[in-house]
Enzyme design. Structure first.
Site, short mmCIF file in Angstrom:
data_model
loop_
_atom_site.label_atom_id
_atom_site.label_comp_id
_atom_site.label_asym_id
_atom_site.label_seq_id
_atom_site.Cartn_x
_atom_site.Cartn_y
_atom_site.Cartn_z
N HIS A 291 0.88 -1.18 0.00
CA HIS A 291 0.00 0.00 0.00
C HIS A 291 0.91 1.23 0.00
O HIS A 291 1.73 1.39 -0.90
CB HIS A 291 -0.91 -0.12 1.22
N HIS A 330 -1.86 -2.08 -9.99
CA HIS A 330 -2.87 -1.54 -9.09
C HIS A 330 -4.10 -2.41 -9.16
O HIS A 330 -4.42 -2.94 -10.23
CB HIS A 330 -3.24 -0.09 -9.50
N ASP A 386 3.02 5.71 -6.67
CA ASP A 386 4.24 5.60 -5.88
C ASP A 386 5.51 5.52 -6.73
O ASP A 386 6.61 5.61 -6.19
CB ASP A 386 4.17 4.36 -4.97
N1 CMC Z 1 5.49 -6.50 -10.43
C1 CMC Z 1 5.42 -7.70 -11.05
N2 CMC Z 1 4.28 -8.38 -11.23
C2 CMC Z 1 3.17 -7.84 -10.75
C3 CMC Z 1 3.16 -6.59 -10.09
C4 CMC Z 1 4.38 -5.92 -9.95
N3 CMC Z 1 4.43 -4.73 -9.35
N4 CMC Z 1 1.89 -6.29 -9.73
C5 CMC Z 1 1.13 -7.31 -10.12
N5 CMC Z 1 1.89 -8.24 -10.75
C6 CMC Z 1 1.43 -9.48 -11.38
C7 CMC Z 1 1.08 -10.53 -10.34
O1 CMC Z 1 2.20 -11.33 -10.02
C8 CMC Z 1 -0.02 -11.28 -11.05
O2 CMC Z 1 0.60 -12.12 -12.01
P1 CMC Z 1 0.00 -13.60 -12.31
O3 CMC Z 1 -1.37 -13.34 -12.89
O4 CMC Z 1 0.96 -14.22 -13.25
O5 CMC Z 1 -0.05 -14.29 -10.98
C9 CMC Z 1 -0.76 -10.21 -11.83
O6 CMC Z 1 0.22 -9.19 -12.07
C10 CMC Z 1 -1.95 -9.63 -11.09
O7 CMC Z 1 -1.49 -9.09 -9.86
P2 CMC Z 1 -2.20 -9.24 -8.45
O8 CMC Z 1 -1.15 -9.34 -7.40
O9 CMC Z 1 -3.22 -10.33 -8.54
O10 CMC Z 1 -2.96 -7.84 -8.37
P3 CMC Z 1 -3.58 -7.20 -7.07
O11 CMC Z 1 -4.68 -6.34 -7.53
O12 CMC Z 1 -3.88 -8.23 -6.04
O13 CMC Z 1 -2.37 -6.32 -6.49
C11 CMC Z 1 -0.90 -4.54 -6.08
C12 CMC Z 1 -2.25 -4.96 -6.68
C13 CMC Z 1 -0.79 -3.01 -6.11
C14 CMC Z 1 -0.80 -5.01 -4.63
C15 CMC Z 1 0.25 -5.17 -6.95
O14 CMC Z 1 0.15 -4.70 -8.27
C16 CMC Z 1 1.60 -4.89 -6.36
O15 CMC Z 1 2.07 -5.62 -5.47
N6 CMC Z 1 2.32 -3.81 -6.85
C17 CMC Z 1 3.58 -3.43 -6.28
C18 CMC Z 1 3.36 -2.64 -4.99
C19 CMC Z 1 2.86 -1.23 -5.24
O16 CMC Z 1 3.38 -0.52 -6.09
N7 CMC Z 1 1.86 -0.82 -4.45
C20 CMC Z 1 1.31 0.55 -4.52
C21 CMC Z 1 -0.10 0.56 -5.01
S1 CMC Z 1 -0.66 2.19 -5.41
C22 CMC Z 1 -0.67 3.09 -3.94
C23 CMC Z 1 -1.46 2.51 -2.83
O17 CMC Z 1 -2.49 1.88 -3.02
O18 CMC Z 1 -1.08 2.73 -1.71
#
Ligand code: CMC
Length: 452
Positions: A291, A330, A386
């Site tokens: 987050h 996201h 971010d």
């Molecule tokens: N790098 C590499 N792969 C990723 C990333 C990433 N940053 N984000 C998602 N994926 C992949 C993930 O591994 C999955 O792949 P697969 O379908 O092969 O398993 C696919 O994309 C879908 O991702 P998810 O984890 O199911 O998506 P989610 O909606 O549960 O997670 C998230 C969203 C923001 C937690 C995630 O994208 C992430 O961990 N990003 C990095 C951390 C980040 O930048 N967070 C800040 C978010 S914006 C500000 C805030 O909200 O505070």
């Protein structure tokens, strides 16, 4: 003849009519239970069905009824809200209907805070009073200073912030009057006013510098910069470019609808706890690297990559699932995060003052390579808020582990807006999810000497 007839009464004439149920039902979904063959019309309102309407679907009278299973709220609306609108596919973000691009260009953080919390842009008179009241509450009780002195000098600023916001609850027991509009408003002034002071104290505590009292002649962000960086000079000279850039960053972070921390704020608030402890919980949720903690992680990642030629190797590791590209992806945005676009523009103005940050070149190249890569294209992974914010914060002199604290200062208004909306919503009750129990059925206790 239709199966079920319903009696409706004309309110004007008092006449009664028998009509088939299908005719009086608005848009609805028909669910046929294959277990019983029974059909259930489930009303559809605002593109949603009510989970409680599923409870009637039973195989027998003893059956509890159907529930939905939705870990991580992937497809469940927990509330109705009028604060923030996001269209993740189109990359749209609006507060109370106003596009984020217009607010970032034309508004100020405190004006946006008023909008987010009260629903409308203030008149000049309302804005002046709002700014006055928040500014009046920037001071901290001296005992809060003593409380903070107890932290070790290497304490993480978010740990300090979370605890200190929680501790404020003990200083303001009147905050328990959550049904009282005046009391709620006072706590809102206090929290928006005091959070930057706490944040600056956290920073100075780590450096062993004396705490700097608020300067109420300065703007919200000008005063924050003064409390952070003022040394022996009588009055801190705020750089207007940095002051405005920080204000824009605060506007962009003010609210983001039902994210992890907003959900915590509402959830704790739903037990009728006071807003200080509720916000301590929300800030704790923000601390996590998935987050608000991501902006700190982006900087760590960029430093680890070190130079542009190492990017392909890093991308390979991301695609192998060894690490994440922090600041990308996201839950809601499946397009460029509109906030990231605005931040990228603000970065240029900041770097004109501070000099270019070498990490920016790595970030730009990383973004370019990722956006052309099949892995990221297929998963619709774009830079989020971010990705670039940390680089600006670093250029402005903020230590890496204080980035999430900056996010928390800005998000205070959003958390309070979400909290107040929840309290005023007659459909809300104490938040209490259900579970699907898959554990043991009843079994007899085994004395310790008989266990293996
Ligand atoms: N790098 C590499 N792969 C990723 C990333 C990433 N940053 N984000 C998602 N994926 C992949 C993930 O591994 C999955 O792949 P697969 O379908 O092969 O398993 C696919 O994309 C879908 O991702 P998810 O984890 O199911 O998506 P989610 O909606 O549960 O997670 C998230 C969203 C923001 C937690 C995630 O994208 C992430 O961990 N990003 C990095 C951390 C980040 O930048 N967070 C800040 C978010 S914006 C500000 C805030 O909200 O505070």
């Amino acid at each position: 003849m239709p199966d079920s007839l319903t009696t409706i009464i004309d309110a004007k004439t008092g006449k009664q009519f028998e009509v088939p149920q299908e005719m009086i039902l608005p848009e609805h979904l028909s669910i046929i239970d294959s277990r019983t063959g029974k059909e259930y019309p489930i009303p559809v309102t605002n593109g949603t069905i009510k989970a409680m309407d599923l409870r009637q679907i039973k195989v027998s009278a003893e059956d509890f009824g159907l529930m939905t299973y939705d870990p991580a709220f992937m497809n469940t609306a927990s509330c109705q809200s009028r604060i923030t609108f996001i269209d993740g596919d189109k990359g749209i973000l609006r507060y109370r209907g106003y596009p984020i691009e217009q607010l970032a260009e034309k508004s100020s953080y405190l004006e946006v805070a008023y909008l987010v919390i009260n629903g409308e842009l203030p008149t000049q008179q309302q804005l002046d009073a709002w700014i006055h009241n928040i500014t009046y509450h920037t001071m901290l009780h001296e005992n809060i200073k003593k409380f903070m002195e107890g932290f070790t000098t290497d304490a993480h600023p978010m740990g300090m912030l979370v605890s200190t916001i929680g501790a404020l609850s003990t200083f303001y027991p009147d905050a328990k009057k959550i049904t009282d509009h005046e009391s709620r408003t006072l706590q809102i002034y206090r929290l928006i006013g005091k959070v930057p002071t706490i944040a600056a104290y956290c920073y100075r505590h780590r450096l062993g510098l004396p705490y700097m009292y608020p300067d109420n002649e300065l703007s919200y962000t000008g005063n924050f910069l003064s409390m952070m960086y003022k040394m022996t000079e009588l009055k801190y000279k705020v750089n207007p470019v940095l002051e405005r850039a920080l204000d824009i960053l605060f506007i962009l972070h003010a609210d983001h609808e039902q994210n992890c921390s907003a959900n915590v704020m509402r959830s704790i608030g739903s037990s009728q706890a006071d807003p200080f402890v509720a916000m301590a919980g929300a800030a704790a949720a923000l601390y996590g690297p998935l987050h608000g903690g991501a902006n700190e992680e982006v900087l760590v990642m960029l430093r680890q990559i070190g130079s542009k030629d190492k990017i392909p190797e890093f991308i390979k590791r991301v695609k192998n699932g060894e690490t994440k590209l922090m600041g990308f992806g996201h839950r809601i945005y499946k397009n460029y995060d509109p906030r990231a676009k605005i931040i990228k523009q603000a970065a240029d103005q900041v770097f004109e003052v501070t000099g270019r940050n070498s990490l920016l070149d790595i970030a730009i190249e990383l973004e370019r390579i990722a956006l052309e890569d099949e892995y990221f294209i297929k998963r619709k992974l774009y830079p989020n808020v971010d990705f670039y914010s940390g680089i600006i914060y670093q250029a402005m002199g903020f230590p890496t582990d204080a980035f999430t604290v900056l996010f928390a200062i800005a998000r205070t208004s959003g958390w309070l807006a979400q909290w107040q909306e929840m309290l005023l919503d007659p459909e809300q009750k104490i938040a209490r999810p259900r579970q699907v129990f898959l554990g043991h059925d009843k079994r007899e206790f085994v004395p310790v000497e008989m266990r293996r």
